[in-house]
Write a protein that holds these residues in place. Structure first.
Motif, mmCIF file in Angstrom:
data_model
loop_
_atom_site.group_PDB
_atom_site.id
_atom_site.type_symbol
_atom_site.label_atom_id
_atom_site.label_comp_id
_atom_site.label_asym_id
_atom_site.label_seq_id
_atom_site.Cartn_x
_atom_site.Cartn_y
_atom_site.Cartn_z
ATOM 1 N N THR A 112 -6.566 28.036 -65.939
ATOM 2 C CA THR A 112 -6.398 28.768 -67.197
ATOM 3 C C THR A 112 -5.878 30.174 -66.982
ATOM 4 O O THR A 112 -5.162 30.719 -67.833
ATOM 5 C CB THR A 112 -7.748 28.821 -67.948
ATOM 6 O OG1 THR A 112 -8.180 27.474 -68.222
ATOM 7 C CG2 THR A 112 -7.651 29.594 -69.244
ATOM 8 N N ALA A 137 -12.253 33.326 -73.038
ATOM 9 C CA ALA A 137 -11.608 32.109 -72.548
ATOM 10 C C ALA A 137 -12.630 31.001 -72.318
ATOM 11 O O ALA A 137 -12.375 29.833 -72.658
ATOM 12 C CB ALA A 137 -10.845 32.406 -71.261
ATOM 13 N N VAL A 166 -4.998 32.722 -69.979
ATOM 14 C CA VAL A 166 -5.266 34.125 -69.693
ATOM 15 C C VAL A 166 -4.219 34.636 -68.711
ATOM 16 O O VAL A 166 -3.976 34.017 -67.669
ATOM 17 C CB VAL A 166 -6.670 34.319 -69.085
ATOM 18 C CG1 VAL A 166 -6.934 35.806 -68.791
ATOM 19 C CG2 VAL A 166 -7.744 33.764 -70.008
ATOM 20 N N VAL A 221 -6.331 27.659 -74.375
ATOM 21 C CA VAL A 221 -6.323 29.083 -74.080
ATOM 22 C C VAL A 221 -5.709 29.318 -72.712
ATOM 23 O O VAL A 221 -5.915 28.543 -71.782
ATOM 24 C CB VAL A 221 -7.761 29.673 -74.146
ATOM 25 C CG1 VAL A 221 -8.706 28.976 -73.179
ATOM 26 C CG2 VAL A 221 -7.737 31.173 -73.901
ATOM 27 N N LEU A 271 -12.152 28.172 -64.689
ATOM 28 C CA LEU A 271 -10.928 28.607 -65.379
ATOM 29 C C LEU A 271 -9.741 28.674 -64.421
ATOM 30 O O LEU A 271 -8.745 29.341 -64.703
ATOM 31 C CB LEU A 271 -11.132 29.987 -66.015
ATOM 32 C CG LEU A 271 -12.191 30.086 -67.125
ATOM 33 C CD1 LEU A 271 -12.281 31.522 -67.625
ATOM 34 C CD2 LEU A 271 -11.868 29.142 -68.285
ATOM 35 N N ARG A 293 -12.519 27.554 -74.499
ATOM 36 C CA ARG A 293 -12.341 26.301 -73.759
ATOM 37 C C ARG A 293 -13.482 25.330 -74.049
ATOM 38 O O ARG A 293 -13.255 24.126 -74.207
ATOM 39 C CB ARG A 293 -12.251 26.594 -72.265
ATOM 40 C CG ARG A 293 -11.994 25.358 -71.437
ATOM 41 C CD ARG A 293 -11.472 25.717 -70.080
ATOM 42 N NE ARG A 293 -11.290 24.528 -69.261
ATOM 43 C CZ ARG A 293 -10.428 24.431 -68.275
ATOM 44 N NH1 ARG A 293 -9.648 25.453 -67.988
ATOM 45 N NH2 ARG A 293 -10.338 23.332 -67.575
#
Length: 399
Positions: free
Chosen positions: A122, A16, A28, A26, A119, A20
């Motif tokens: 994400t 990821a 997760v 992306v 993240l 990115r």
């Protein structure tokens, strides 16, 4: 291009981060909450993991990770007892033979916290993947236990040895329970100060044997205190792991499932470890007796046998979801992530087709993860290296 990754372990998060950085969309999905499942505290980190970090993560993340690793691990020690004292009986270089490469010890929870940094928008925690469907337009639609769905160009199973993605995508692949179990824990270094053991073994992974049992151990002295390193390299890292981290000694006791019995909670696994270590030198017993009970885990030994190649598709798997490497699963998962990221980036730029990209990754993964057996020598046995948590979701670990 959009990529859905199932599993927020070391491989999934490395992928990821790399995607990115390359500007690829992306997401997760992780069925556990942010703290994740117990997997052991240490990882033997070699050149494969280091290369993946440097290729996929932003420089501040790399600096934070490398600043908090232990010292160089270049040899393995065998300890024995002579006139009541622990001594080094012999040493063996970690030179790549017997599957063991030189490296450094890593605090696994801290590395994962570094990988999660940046993240936050994400990763979806508490999202259990249930199934997928390959659609006529070439995309893949994924379903989750709460009824939600997501559609992407690529679905990546990074969800460990019990992979739900693999079970649907490659139903012929079987996981074999080897019957091996490993009791693994960590003890604050201050608890064994004055015993001479940390000075005896230095940064080297070490083994000791007594009455037919074996104990593995290794010291992690952070090259830079995590709190100091965070301030210098990665102030955005907000995990409490940073404040809680201190120098420690990891230890591991290989046992069978019969010896482990019904022990499941960290406290009961710790007590079982105390029972198993009772025949060792008093200093080694002290290591186990003064461990952090909540960090003591029992890890199951699993094996995925070699399987024939399959045709490339917009679904693929990385890490323990497709290969289990005792002691080195984290490095291989990150290497998989590095390779897959590179191939997907080329596809996103029109330099190759998506299926060619995934096929190239899978060919490399199969070549390195399932080497041809030497039929003249029988089944190869990988020599374990302490301080190396092999992977996630019950993968066999090094001892």
């Amino acid at each position: 291009m959009k990529v859905v990754v199932v599993g927020a372990g070391l491989g999934g998060l490395t992928l990821a981060q790399g995607l990115r950085r390359a500007g690829i969309d992306v997401v997760v999905y992780e069925r556990e909450e942010e703290q994740g499942r117990p997997q052991g505290v240490s990882l033997h980190f070699d050149d494969r993991g280091t290369a993946a970090l440097r290729a996929c993560l932003p420089p501040p993340h790399v600096a934070m990770a490398e600043a908090t690793m232990g010292g160089p691990r270049e040899q393995r020690l065998l300890l024995s007892e002579v006139e009541g004292r622990l001594v080094v009986e012999r040493s063996q270089p970690l030179d790549g033979t017997a599957g063991v490469r030189p490296g450094r010890q890593v605090h696994r929870p801290l590395l994962r916290a570094v990988l999660l940094t940046g993240l936050e928008d994400t990763v979806r925690f508490g999202a259990e993947f249930t199934r997928f469907e390959q659609r006529p337009d070439g995309t893949v639609r994924s379903w989750f236990a709460d009824g939600s769905t997501d559609t992407a160009d690529v679905l990546v199973g990074a969800d460990g040895i019990g992979s739900a993605v693999r079970r649907q995508y490659l139903p012929h692949v079987r996981v074999v329970d080897t019957g091996k179990r490993t009791l693994m824990g960590a003890t604050p270094l201050r608890a064994v100060a004055g015993t001479g053991l940390p000075e005896l073994i230095g940064h080297s992974p070490s083994n000791a044997q007594a009455h037919g049992a074996m104990m593995a151990m290794a010291v992690l002295r952070f090259s830079q205190p995590p709190v100091v390193a965070r301030k210098e390299w990665l102030p955005a890292l907000h995990s409490r792991v940073v404040a809680d981290a201190e120098d420690y000694m990891m230890w591991a006791l290989p046992v069978t499932k019969e010896v482990l019995g019904s022990a499941e909670s960290p406290a009961t696994v710790w007590r079982r470890a105390q029972e198993v270590s009772a025949g060792f030198h008093p200093t080694l017993q002290m290591v186990v007796d003064h461990a952090w009970p909540h960090l003591t885990v029992a890890l199951r030994g699993g094996l995925i046998p070699l399987m024939p190649a399959w045709p490339a598709a917009p679904v693929t798997v990385i890490g323990d979801a497709i290969h289990v490497a005792p002691g080195f699963g984290g490095n291989l998962a990150m290497q998989d992530a590095h390779r897959l990221c590179d191939e997907l980036v080329q596809a996103s730029r029109g330099q190759q087709s998506l299926r060619a990209a995934i096929g190239a990754y899978e060919d490399a993964m199969r070549r390195d993860s399932f080497p041809a057996p030497d039929v003249t020598k029988g089944t190869p046995r990988m020599v374990p290296t302490p301080g190396g948590s092999g992977g996630s979701n019950g993968a066999e670990v090094s001892t």
